[in-house]
Design an enzyme around this catalytic site. Sequence first.
Site, mmCIF file in Angstrom:
data_model
loop_
_atom_site.group_PDB
_atom_site.id
_atom_site.type_symbol
_atom_site.label_atom_id
_atom_site.label_comp_id
_atom_site.label_asym_id
_atom_site.label_seq_id
_atom_site.Cartn_x
_atom_site.Cartn_y
_atom_site.Cartn_z
ATOM 1 N N ASP A 260 -55.241 29.377 -87.872
ATOM 2 C CA ASP A 260 -56.150 29.157 -88.997
ATOM 3 C C ASP A 260 -56.518 27.668 -89.011
ATOM 4 O O ASP A 260 -56.040 26.863 -88.207
ATOM 5 C CB ASP A 260 -55.506 29.633 -90.312
HETATM 6 C C1 NOJ Z 1 -59.511 29.328 -93.583
HETATM 7 C C2 NOJ Z 1 -59.168 30.716 -93.997
HETATM 8 O O1 NOJ Z 1 -57.812 30.825 -94.339
HETATM 9 C C3 NOJ Z 1 -59.541 31.778 -92.983
HETATM 10 O O2 NOJ Z 1 -59.423 33.033 -93.595
HETATM 11 C C4 NOJ Z 1 -60.909 31.529 -92.436
HETATM 12 O O3 NOJ Z 1 -61.300 32.545 -91.569
HETATM 13 C C5 NOJ Z 1 -60.937 30.188 -91.728
HETATM 14 N N1 NOJ Z 1 -60.536 29.129 -92.631
HETATM 15 C C6 NOJ Z 1 -62.297 29.828 -91.150
HETATM 16 O O4 NOJ Z 1 -63.173 29.553 -92.181
#
Ligand code: NOJ
Length: 708
Positions: A260
């Site tokens: 993430d």
């Molecule tokens: C943070 C989030 O936790 C995740 O769900 C998301 O896909 C990514 N960033 C990309 O934006």
Amino acid sequence: MKKYTDKTLSPSERAEDLLKRMTLEEKVGQMLQVSYNALNPVDYERYKKRGIGSFLHALGKERDDIRKKSAKTRLGIPPLLGIDAIHGHALLNGATVFPSQLAMSCSFNRALLFETARATALEVAADGLDWTFSPVLCIARDLRWGRVNETFGEDSYLVGELGKAVITGYEYDGNIIACAKHYIAYGEATGGRDAYDSPVTERKIREVFLPPFKKAVEAGCGSVMTAYGSIDALPLTANKRMLTEILKDELGFDGFVVTDWENVKSLVHKQRAAKDIKDASYLAVEAGNDMSMNTHSFYKYVLELVREGKISKERIDDSVRRILKAKFRIGLFDDKERPDKSVIGCENHRKLNLAIARESMVLLKNDGVLPLKDNVKKIAVVGPNADSIRAQFGDWTFFSHPLPSAIAKPRGEYHTVLDGMREVFGGDKIIFEKGCDIFGHGGGIEKAVDAAKRADAVVCVIGDCLAQNGEYRDRANIDLTDPQTELVSRLCDTGKKVIAVLVNCKPLCIGMLKERCAAVIETFNGGAMGGLAAAELIAGRFNPSGKLSISFPQTSAQMPCYYNHYHGWHGGQYVDLKKDSVYTFGDGLSYTEYAYSNLKLSKKTACKDDVIEVSVDVKNKGGMDGKETVMLFVNDVVSSVLTPVIELKGFRKVFIKAGETKRVTIKLNIDDLAIIKSDCTREVESGDFEIMVGANTRTYLKTVLKVK
Ligand code: NOJ
């Protein structure tokens, strides 16, 4: 011809050939993903020219520029362009905005969810993008958590089934890659605190959180995202047991794992589990992450680590092979023909959106006021969310991402509840007063009360707003805000029938609505067509069929209140609170009545590898055709570790005409009755299992199945 350009070969063969031609720098470059809004323009330009594995959130001109520049790199390896198309390709203004995942889960309709995912994939691909960070397979059991709206609710079986349908839909036409996230137990963090530690054991992970990911792997999901948090104090980013031993080796996941946002950096700055980014990069790669989202120095440090012999070349090859395979799979090397841009927000998707919005609405209470009679003369529509398309869209749209916008105006067709009421009942019948804001009284309550007095019925649209949901926005208290509580009470005091319509991201404490309102409708975030569907429901233009995928507590202190808790609580309730939740998983009414009878098992005694058939007659006793979700629950009568008092193991949604009886058969795989024992082994224990088939967790027929 170079082998990797040969379309007749498999993605694996092509990836293997390309891998042989790549330098170490090119390989490690594939393991990096950068976001266009997280970098200074000079660095960003460098990455575009160098060619890296992936970019995220690049739309419009940015996307075209990236493609052009990557084509000029030595091997011309195309980047995967990722986007958070979470409920529709909704970061693009003008694309279809479906209801939130939580809303859609209440439809219990695998086929419709498959279709929405397929439509989203078409829009994403038509927009020149390749990869959606969806679906969320987290289990929402602590409602304080800010991201409950992104889930399919509180039940592991339901999450797995709908996740599978959505992943299959995304990847069906071979246009894009799906991403099952967030791996793993992310929603179970202490106190519902986002990105925090989840104090769960491996046994619990295998019982509750792993099964949906197992189904995702079986469905062929192209990627998995590593959660931000930690499990029993070990950050997921550094968790080799979870990522490599369980996900890749045991489940056989052959896609790639992306971290993430800035997980690698967070190991240093937030979790303090690595001394510097080099150390963190080492931990992340060794644990099994294949691509790092947005920690840019990861590239430089991984190169160093390989040159120093600390990370093996084989380890790098394994990651790059996985990433390249995904690119070959969706035709990125083959001048891929993308769907025409006209699919974005098209009429077919609008119809599909209305269909899923209708099935997502849950009628929780109806004292007979609904459907509103034709002769109703005036309807007061009040409440802060009656005309709020922002609240109705919820999280992950162009209003909130990639950057929040206070002024954006939706380009496509949309209907708030107020719009819907005007269209369905006629504008001249509707009196609108906002009444209050989510947080402030705004001086409107008297006007709303006055409107209610002049009307025959009152539709009061309340709920929550984006400031109370999403990343960084957990709530300690999930009550309706004070102004809204006051508004509803004052409206009910008029003696008029108040129909509460909830437009909210997640369950709130709504005991007061259940007690005082004539009807309660839960829409969650109903997307662009949500307001029209709500109005149609009120008018009785369709028969509501949604059921809750998540339970509603009486007070915040009653959390967790998920239905499938273990046996064993001494007393079974708090001394200062009534038993049970206000509304429970499976609850949901319709405008007809279904009667269940004649429950039969194809075998009364089964072996552990059997699949048996459980069938029941369901009669539509009322006067309106409808769709009913038939639920199959089990209770393991005696087990060597605690098991839930009742738990979903199957469901089928069926259309039944008024007066008609349908025999509904659900397959039960005896292997699904397995428990995870204390030593983490999985076993179906011999003995009795209660099999319950019915409308919800309280209304069902019961029989006993013996397993030898
Ligand atoms: C943070 C989030 O936790 C995740 O769900 C998301 O896909 C990514 N960033 C990309 O934006």
